[in-house]
Structure formats: C-alpha cells, structure tokens
Enzyme design. Structure first.
Site, short mmCIF file in Angstrom:
data_model
loop_
_atom_site.label_atom_id
_atom_site.label_comp_id
_atom_site.label_asym_id
_atom_site.label_seq_id
_atom_site.Cartn_x
_atom_site.Cartn_y
_atom_site.Cartn_z
N LYS A 96 -16.12 -16.01 -23.37
CA LYS A 96 -17.08 -14.90 -23.57
C LYS A 96 -17.17 -14.52 -25.06
O LYS A 96 -17.08 -13.35 -25.42
CB LYS A 96 -16.72 -13.70 -22.71
CG LYS A 96 -16.78 -14.02 -21.21
CD LYS A 96 -16.58 -12.78 -20.35
CE LYS A 96 -16.70 -13.12 -18.89
NZ LYS A 96 -15.58 -13.93 -18.37
O1 LIG Z 1 -17.73 -15.55 -17.13
C1 LIG Z 1 -17.11 -15.54 -16.04
O2 LIG Z 1 -16.59 -16.56 -15.55
C2 LIG Z 1 -17.18 -14.28 -15.22
C3 LIG Z 1 -18.37 -13.57 -15.24
C4 LIG Z 1 -18.55 -12.54 -14.28
O3 LIG Z 1 -19.61 -11.92 -14.19
N1 LIG Z 1 -17.55 -12.27 -13.41
C5 LIG Z 1 -16.36 -12.92 -13.42
O4 LIG Z 1 -15.50 -12.65 -12.57
N2 LIG Z 1 -16.16 -13.91 -14.37
C6 LIG Z 1 -14.84 -14.59 -14.46
O5 LIG Z 1 -14.67 -15.41 -13.31
C7 LIG Z 1 -13.31 -15.34 -12.85
C8 LIG Z 1 -13.31 -14.69 -11.48
O6 LIG Z 1 -12.00 -14.67 -11.00
P1 LIG Z 1 -11.68 -14.36 -9.45
O7 LIG Z 1 -12.25 -13.00 -9.13
O8 LIG Z 1 -10.16 -14.39 -9.41
O9 LIG Z 1 -12.31 -15.46 -8.61
C9 LIG Z 1 -12.53 -14.55 -13.91
O10 LIG Z 1 -12.03 -15.44 -14.88
C10 LIG Z 1 -13.62 -13.67 -14.52
O11 LIG Z 1 -13.35 -13.32 -15.86
#
Ligand SMILES: O=C(O)c1cc(=O)[nH]c(=O)n1[C@@H]1O[C@H](COP(=O)(O)O)[C@@H](O)[C@H]1O
EC number: 4.1.1.23
Length: 275
Positions: A96
């Site tokens: 990011k």
């Molecule tokens: O850019 C990302 O991957 C991201 C964007 C977003 O809107 N929401 C989001 O959860 N993420 C990332 O996607 C992953 C989600 O993780 P879990 O919720 O454990 O599946 C994390 O690394 C977050 O930082």
C-alpha cells in the site's frame, strides 16, 4: 508474469484463490518458534501444502516490518522461494505504497527489482504522478486501492464529489493511466453490492478481492457481480486459511481450507463459462 499467463493458470487449476501470508508470531504453532527463521518456516510449510490450490500469494509487508530486519529477511526468503520453486504463481507485495514520483520510484524498485514481486498494492490518494513510477515497470502489475473491505471505506471512498463517489473517480481517472491488463484494483469482498457499478467502469481489469473468510465477505456474491470473460478476479483469504490450526497439522488444515475455497471457485467457473 503476464495477465494471459495468470488466466491460463486460473483455468488450469480451476482456482482464482490468493492466499495471504500475514504471519503473526503469536498465532503460529509454538513449536515453530524454535526454528532459526520461524516466519519463513511457517510460510514454506503453507506454500508447500497449498501451491496446487491457489494462483497467488500475498504477503502483507506490515507483518514482516513488525519484526524488523528478521521480518524483512523472512519476506525476502519467502519471495525467493516462490520465484524459484513456483514461478507460475502470481506474487503480490501488499505494501500500500505511494508518494511523490521521485520517492514512488524507490518503492517500485524495492518491490519489483530488489524483491522481484509480480505486483504491488498502491494507495492512489496522491494521484497520477505517485502511481506512474510503478507503471513504468512494463512487466509488473500495479494494484490500486479503490473500494476497500473495511468499514472506513465509507468515510471517504463512498462520499460524493461532483455527484460521483470518490471510488468511482479513482477508477475513471486511473483507467487511462495504463493498459487494462497491468493496472488492477482492490475491491473488498464486503462491498460485493458495488461490483455491478464497478464493472460498468472497468469491465476488463483484474480485481484483487480481500475480505473473504475472517472479514465475512461472500465469495458467491463477488463472483456473481465481479467475474468477467477473463475471470478477472483474485479472491484473497489470509487468516481464514493460514490460521486454520495452530498445532503441528497447521499446513494440512490450511490446505483443507484452501481446497474448500478452490472447489467453490471451480463451481463458479463452471457456472460462468458453462462447462
Ligand atoms: O490491499 C489489501 O490486500 C487489502 C485491502 C482491503 O481493502 N482489505 C484488506 O483486508 N486488505 C488486506 O487483505 C488481507 C486480508 O486479511 P484477512 O482478513 O486475514 O483475510 C490483509 O493483508 C489486509 O491488509
């Protein structure tokens, strides 16, 4: 990796699963802490058990930076392992990043050259000149945050300027910055009801869709409104897969979770493509 190669891997594996390697040393099996590099040992076991079920891995750099030099070295070992053992897998540095052009160039070098990731997530708040340095790497992909999975998305992204939501401004303005297949976008799985509108603006771009599993996003709804003729989706789950178990069977437990998602995805592909 080209988008065409990614699409062929999706079709071959009947999967558009991205597994998030968000390693938290407080959550991994305790016995691994004795390892010389517990973070890499955990990642390697997950990769070895799941690489046939997914088409992408997405380490979020925060989970490595939190452990200082050790964490960054584990990230480097993880991406080297993926590039050597599984060059067919699409790799995403979820960093990011985004700054003035001169600085964004250094971020791009860090993830595209030094660590050789296929793609990096970028926050587009600083506009075109903060994103162009990433797009300058012609064989790499830039993934712009558009409509994020968190509740905070409603603080700014869905607010309107000139009668149009901010996330739509991001999509409409940025889509001309690059050819469709090297500029991807993040849309949260928790925002599936926005996907029909989003596809009106960017019908051909790949979407990275986090928020399935731990955040409660619905895979079927994402596919129903977000899938296109190139599939166009990489659906991510991190905690829901890698922390399926915290005992010695953790890798097998992760493979079971990943297999469940892969089977759902195979059905969605069959429904969409009619085979
Ligand atoms: O850019 C990302 O991957 C991201 C964007 C977003 O809107 N929401 C989001 O959860 N993420 C990332 O996607 C992953 C989600 O993780 P879990 O919720 O454990 O599946 C994390 O690394 C977050 O930082």
């Amino acid at each position: 990796m080209t988008t065409e190669k990614l699409i062929s891997e999706i079709k071959k594996k009947q999967s558009f699963l991205c597994i998030g390697l968000d390693v938290d040393l407080n959550k991994i099996p305790k016995y691994l802490l004795k390892e010389e590099d517990p973070i890499f040992a955990f990642n390697k076991a997950i990769i070895d058990a799941t690489h046939h079920l997914c088409v992408a891995y997405k380490p979020n750099t925060a989970f490595y930076e939190a452990y200082g030099i050790k964490g960054w070295k584990a990230l480097e070992k993880t991406i080297k392992y993926l590039n050597e053992k599984h060059p067919e897998i699409f790799t995403i540095a979820d960093a990011k990043r985004g700054d003035i052009g001169n600085t964004s160039t250094m971020y791009a070098k860090a993830f595209f050259e030094d660590l050789a990731f296929d793609s990096v997530t970028v926050a587009p708040y600083m506009g075109k000149d903060s994103v162009e340095p990433f797009l300058a790497f012609k064989d790499k992909h830039t993934i712009l945050l558009a409509l994020t999975s968190n509740q905070g998305a409603f603080d700014f992204q869905t607010k309107t300027i000139d009668d149009k939501e901010v996330y739509k401004h991001v999509l409409e303005t940025s889509k001309s910055w690059n050819d469709a297949n090297r500029l991807m976008y993040v849309v949260g799985a928790t925002k599936a009801e926005y996907l029909a509108d989003i596809r009106q603006i960017i019908p051909d771009s790949f979407l990275l869709v986090p928020g399935v599993g731990a955040q409660g996003g619905n895979l079927h709804d994402v596919c129903k409104y977000g899938m296109n003729d190139s599939v166009g989706l990489l659906i991510n789950s991190s905690r829901g897969i890698i922390y399926a178990s915290n005992t010695e069977d953790f890798a097998e437990a992760s493979a079971t979770k990943a297999s469940e998602l892969q089977q759902e995805m195979a059905l969605e592909l069959a429904n969409y493509f009619g085979n």
